[in-house]
Design an enzyme around this catalytic site. Sequence first.
Site, PDB file in Angstrom:
ATOM      1  N   ASP A  51      -1.672   0.102  -7.687  1.00 39.68           N
ATOM      2  CA  ASP A  51      -0.783   0.182  -6.537  1.00 39.68           C
ATOM      3  C   ASP A  51      -1.451  -0.429  -5.307  1.00 39.68           C
ATOM      4  O   ASP A  51      -2.683  -0.440  -5.203  1.00 39.68           O
ATOM      5  CB  ASP A  51      -0.421   1.641  -6.245  1.00 39.68           C
ATOM      6  CG  ASP A  51       0.468   2.248  -7.322  1.00 39.68           C
ATOM      7  OD1 ASP A  51       1.225   1.494  -7.961  1.00 39.68           O
ATOM      8  OD2 ASP A  51       0.391   3.479  -7.527  1.00 39.68           O
ATOM      9  N   ASP A  93       2.300   9.505  -3.043  1.00 37.46           N
ATOM     10  CA  ASP A  93       1.115   9.010  -2.344  1.00 37.46           C
ATOM     11  C   ASP A  93       1.539   8.693  -0.904  1.00 37.46           C
ATOM     12  O   ASP A  93       2.581   9.174  -0.444  1.00 37.46           O
ATOM     13  CB  ASP A  93       0.501   7.793  -3.055  1.00 37.46           C
ATOM     14  CG  ASP A  93       1.435   6.571  -3.099  1.00 37.46           C
ATOM     15  OD1 ASP A  93       2.534   6.621  -2.489  1.00 37.46           O
ATOM     16  OD2 ASP A  93       1.064   5.580  -3.744  1.00 37.46           O
TER      17      ASP A  93
END
Length: 229
Positions: A51, A93
């Site tokens: 990511d 997140d």
Amino acid sequence: MTAEDYINGHVILIDKPLDWTSFQVVNKLRWIIKEKYGIKKIKVGHAGTLDPLATGLLIICTGKFTKKIEEYQGQEKEYTGIITLGATTPSYDLETNFDQEFDHSKVTEEMVNEAVLGFIGDIEQRPPVFSALKKDGKRLYEYAREGKKVEIPTRTVHISEFEITGFSKPDIHFRVVCSKGTYIRTLAHDLGKAVGSGSHLSKLRRTRIGEFKVENALSIEDFEAGITS
């Protein structure tokens, strides 16, 4: 290295910087190689997406070695990072804003260490809605950004090691060794629920894929400097 070496197949270990997508790293290295050797076309791919908010080891394959990508992707992976108690986000997140806050005052290190034991071995995990997985030909994050709800099935993943390396509330420092397909963001989210609080992944670094280690990886700048010198 010669142009022929890259075309015949080469593995490049890159320490992916923060805020770069894995796709951007692949494009950058492809451009560097093509510019250096005057190659019009060369295959370049990565073995396992990181990511944008994660850093660490990215295996880049060139030329004929792109056929090895699936083999590398299937290998065991190791990560370190920080799970932060007290709030959740839709993406699990810091890519998205907090959507709920929780009281974490009663969470102790002992509670966390005990909860971690429940995540070792084969576990069922539901991927986050903000992910690149496809459903009906469309990526999940596209549904999420449109505000559409989709049913995401669980998947079985394997956690061989899950270690708490530091506890300084609200931050839980960890190291995890896991199988292909494991979402550390989901692990962070689920650990918060297991200790009666919300949590999110606030930092992530991939340190190993199989026998490949991040300490042997190059920054993009070092790779470019090395190939153009």
